[in-house]
Write a protein that holds these residues in place. Structure first.
Motif, short mmCIF file in Angstrom:
data_model
loop_
_atom_site.label_atom_id
_atom_site.label_comp_id
_atom_site.label_asym_id
_atom_site.label_seq_id
_atom_site.Cartn_x
_atom_site.Cartn_y
_atom_site.Cartn_z
N LEU A 1 -3.46 -6.86 -12.52
CA LEU A 1 -3.71 -7.99 -11.64
C LEU A 1 -2.58 -8.24 -10.64
CD1 LEU A 1 -5.08 -10.38 -14.41
CD2 LEU A 1 -6.38 -8.85 -12.95
N ALA A 2 -1.37 -7.91 -11.03
CA ALA A 2 -0.21 -8.06 -10.15
C ALA A 2 0.93 -7.26 -10.76
CB ALA A 2 0.19 -9.53 -10.00
N TYR A 3 1.88 -6.84 -9.91
CA TYR A 3 2.99 -6.03 -10.41
C TYR A 3 4.14 -6.11 -9.43
CZ TYR A 3 0.58 -2.85 -7.19
OH TYR A 3 -0.06 -2.30 -6.09
N ASN A 4 5.34 -5.81 -9.93
CA ASN A 4 6.49 -5.81 -9.03
C ASN A 4 6.73 -4.41 -8.48
OD1 ASN A 4 7.80 -4.45 -11.11
ND2 ASN A 4 9.18 -6.14 -11.62
N SER A 5 7.72 -4.27 -7.62
CA SER A 5 7.93 -3.02 -6.89
C SER A 5 8.23 -1.86 -7.83
CB SER A 5 9.08 -3.20 -5.89
OG SER A 5 10.27 -3.62 -6.56
N THR A 6 8.99 -2.11 -8.90
CA THR A 6 9.36 -1.02 -9.80
C THR A 6 8.17 -0.52 -10.59
OG1 THR A 6 11.41 -2.28 -10.09
CG2 THR A 6 11.17 -0.28 -11.39
N TYR A 7 7.35 -1.45 -11.09
CA TYR A 7 6.16 -1.02 -11.83
C TYR A 7 5.21 -0.26 -10.90
CZ TYR A 7 2.20 -1.04 -15.01
OH TYR A 7 1.17 -0.63 -15.83
N GLY A 8 5.17 -0.67 -9.66
CA GLY A 8 4.28 -0.03 -8.70
C GLY A 8 4.59 1.44 -8.46
N GLN A 9 5.80 1.89 -8.86
CA GLN A 9 6.19 3.29 -8.70
C GLN A 9 6.47 3.97 -10.04
OE1 GLN A 9 6.35 5.08 -5.84
NE2 GLN A 9 5.49 3.31 -4.76
N LEU A 10 6.29 3.27 -11.14
CA LEU A 10 6.68 3.80 -12.44
C LEU A 10 5.84 5.01 -12.84
CD1 LEU A 10 8.41 3.54 -15.00
CD2 LEU A 10 6.71 1.93 -15.90
N MET A 11 4.53 4.94 -12.67
CA MET A 11 3.66 6.03 -13.12
C MET A 11 2.85 6.66 -11.99
SD MET A 11 2.54 4.40 -16.78
CE MET A 11 2.74 2.71 -16.18
N CYS A 12 2.68 5.94 -10.92
CA CYS A 12 2.08 6.48 -9.70
C CYS A 12 2.27 5.43 -8.61
CB CYS A 12 0.59 6.80 -9.90
SG CYS A 12 -0.48 5.35 -10.03
N ASP A 13 1.83 5.72 -7.40
CA ASP A 13 1.92 4.74 -6.32
C ASP A 13 0.69 3.83 -6.41
OD1 ASP A 13 2.26 3.28 -4.05
OD2 ASP A 13 2.23 4.98 -2.66
N LEU A 14 0.85 2.70 -7.08
CA LEU A 14 -0.29 1.80 -7.28
C LEU A 14 -0.83 1.26 -5.96
CD1 LEU A 14 0.62 -0.31 -10.45
CD2 LEU A 14 -1.26 1.31 -10.18
N ASP A 15 0.04 1.06 -4.99
CA ASP A 15 -0.41 0.52 -3.71
C ASP A 15 -1.41 1.44 -3.02
OD1 ASP A 15 1.20 -1.68 -4.05
OD2 ASP A 15 2.83 -0.92 -2.80
N ALA A 16 -1.35 2.72 -3.34
CA ALA A 16 -2.23 3.70 -2.70
C ALA A 16 -3.60 3.78 -3.36
CB ALA A 16 -1.57 5.08 -2.70
N LEU A 17 -3.78 3.10 -4.49
CA LEU A 17 -5.05 3.17 -5.22
C LEU A 17 -5.99 2.06 -4.79
CD1 LEU A 17 -3.81 3.82 -8.88
CD2 LEU A 17 -4.58 5.49 -7.20
N PRO A 18 -7.30 2.33 -4.78
CA PRO A 18 -8.26 1.24 -4.54
C PRO A 18 -8.21 0.25 -5.70
CG PRO A 18 -9.40 3.25 -5.20
CD PRO A 18 -7.97 3.63 -4.96
N GLU A 19 -8.54 -0.98 -5.42
CA GLU A 19 -8.41 -2.04 -6.42
C GLU A 19 -9.22 -1.75 -7.67
OE1 GLU A 19 -8.98 -6.91 -6.74
OE2 GLU A 19 -9.10 -5.88 -4.80
N GLU A 20 -10.41 -1.15 -7.52
CA GLU A 20 -11.26 -0.91 -8.68
C GLU A 20 -10.69 0.12 -9.63
OE1 GLU A 20 -13.01 1.45 -5.17
OE2 GLU A 20 -12.10 -0.52 -5.53
N GLN B 1 6.40 -14.50 -8.19
CA GLN B 1 7.83 -14.61 -7.91
C GLN B 1 8.65 -14.22 -9.14
OE1 GLN B 1 7.92 -18.71 -6.61
NE2 GLN B 1 7.92 -18.14 -4.45
N ILE B 2 8.13 -14.56 -10.33
CA ILE B 2 8.82 -14.16 -11.57
C ILE B 2 8.83 -12.65 -11.69
CG2 ILE B 2 8.65 -14.20 -14.09
CD1 ILE B 2 7.61 -17.07 -13.84
N LEU B 3 7.68 -12.02 -11.39
CA LEU B 3 7.61 -10.56 -11.44
C LEU B 3 8.65 -9.95 -10.50
CD1 LEU B 3 3.76 -9.83 -11.42
CD2 LEU B 3 5.29 -9.96 -13.39
N HIS B 4 8.74 -10.51 -9.30
CA HIS B 4 9.67 -9.98 -8.30
C HIS B 4 11.12 -10.11 -8.78
CE1 HIS B 4 11.41 -9.05 -4.41
NE2 HIS B 4 12.09 -10.19 -4.46
N GLN B 5 11.44 -11.23 -9.42
CA GLN B 5 12.81 -11.45 -9.87
C GLN B 5 13.17 -10.56 -11.06
OE1 GLN B 5 15.23 -13.33 -8.48
NE2 GLN B 5 13.79 -13.63 -6.80
#
Length: 339
Positions: A192-211, A172-176
């Motif tokens: 381990l966790a990231y907010n929406s802006t970091y998730g798009q900063l250098m690539c689309d992290l959501d599209a990557l496999p966890e490993e 929740q802190i990350l989100h805020q």
């Protein structure tokens, strides 16, 4: 009838004790004739005592205290588990609070004798594999498992155990913090966790496999990630130096060795930098990113440790000027598909 290996072992130990060559609770006999597997000969060794003519080195004063603490910890964890929790019948004659020792041994597929000796504080060396089996049988959480391995003086063999989860409050802190990019990393650069802006900063992290969500791996192998680094060569050298400095406390851990092996096989650039043995401690610094959609971002990175020791941390980026702030706001809108 011939004696079993264990009877022969006990007989040998009794004879040596009578001859004054061994202490009562430690022998110089490595259990070499017993069964293999968790809790077998390959996993447990009864170590040489310090008294008599055995010639072994005297144990450190703190070892006995540590073994006693380990024994008390195991008993307390065993006694809190009900048979029903692990699918065992309670029975009508149960007087032991929680599980019996033999039940823990059965659940963990380890020898009853070895587990009993652990709870008795015997001077034995138990392999990480046996400790892993005991941790699972006792339903230990992450903190308890870490405590078990620390008391036993062993290294946890399972990868990714430095920080396996991020509390909801921290998420929740990350989100805020958005639109400021923020991420939780461990000292191995796992994301381990990231907010929406970091998730798009250098690539689309959501599209990557966890490993693949590891900053070292992405900095050396992901084209999109690498393209956003304005001074990529200096950045990857600094990251590698910080990674090597952190690894000094984890050199024998499988997860760290596996990442180095994976990077060595995938990146000639990493092999060259790694061979130079440079080290650097974590520090805040100005970071410049070249995002393909919002343009140049000048940000200050700040590390916020989540525990008493360096390890898991929150890394937050704040803009150094109004232009970068506006572009971060644009990046946040992109993350939610608003532009």
């Amino acid at each position: 009838m011939s004696l079993s290996w264990y009877q022969r072992y006990l007989a040998t130990g009794w004879a040596l004790r009578q001859a004054g060559c061994m202490s009562v609770d430690a022998t110089d006999v490595a259990v070499a004739a017993g069964p293999t597997g968790p809790g077998g000969a390959a996993d447990v060794t009864v170590r040489q005592g310090a008294t008599g003519g055995g010639g072994g080195a005297a144990p450190r004063a703190g070892d006995a205290i540590r073994r006693a603490e380990l024994a008390a910890f195991l008993r307390s964890r065993r006694e809190r588990i009900t048979p029903e929790q692990v699918g065992l019948p309670r029975g009508s004659r149960r007087r032991t609070p929680g599980l019996r020792r033999e039940e823990v041994a059965h659940l963990g597929a380890v020898g009853v004798t070895w587990y009993t000796w652990l709870e008795q504080g015997r001077d034995i060396h138990v392999s990480p594999q046996v400790l892993d089996a005991v941790a699972r049988a006792l339903l230990l959480d992450r903190a308890e498992r870490s405590h078990l391995f620390a008391l036993a003086g062993a290294i946890d063999p399972l990868p990714g155990k430095e920080c396996t989860g991020v509390p909801l409050a921290l998420r929740q802190i990350l989100h805020q913090l958005a639109p400021f990019p923020a991420v939780v990393q461990n000292s191995r650069f796992d994301i381990l966790a990231y907010n929406s802006t970091y998730g798009q900063l250098m690539c689309d992290l959501d599209a990557l496999p966890e490993e693949d969500r590891n900053c070292m791996w992405l900095a050396f192998t992901h084209p999109g990630w690498r393209a956003t680094l304005a001074d990529r060569e200096a950045t990857v050298r600094t990251m590698t130096a910080k990674f090597r400095a952190s690894m000094a406390e984890h050199v024998a851990e499988p997860a760290w060795k596996a990442l180095v092996t994976r990077l060595t096989e995938a990146s000639p650039e990493f092999r060259e930098i790694w061979a130079q043995h440079e080290v650097e401690r974590p520090a805040s610094a100005l970071k410049v990113f070249r995002h393909p959609k919002v343009g140049l971002l000048q940000l200050t990175g700040t590390n916020l440790w989540t525990g008493p020791n360096p390890g898991p941390k929150v890394l937050a980026y704040t803009p150094v000027d109004d232009v970068s702030r506006e572009r971060l706001e644009q990046l946040e809108k992109l993350a939610f598909g608003q532009e």
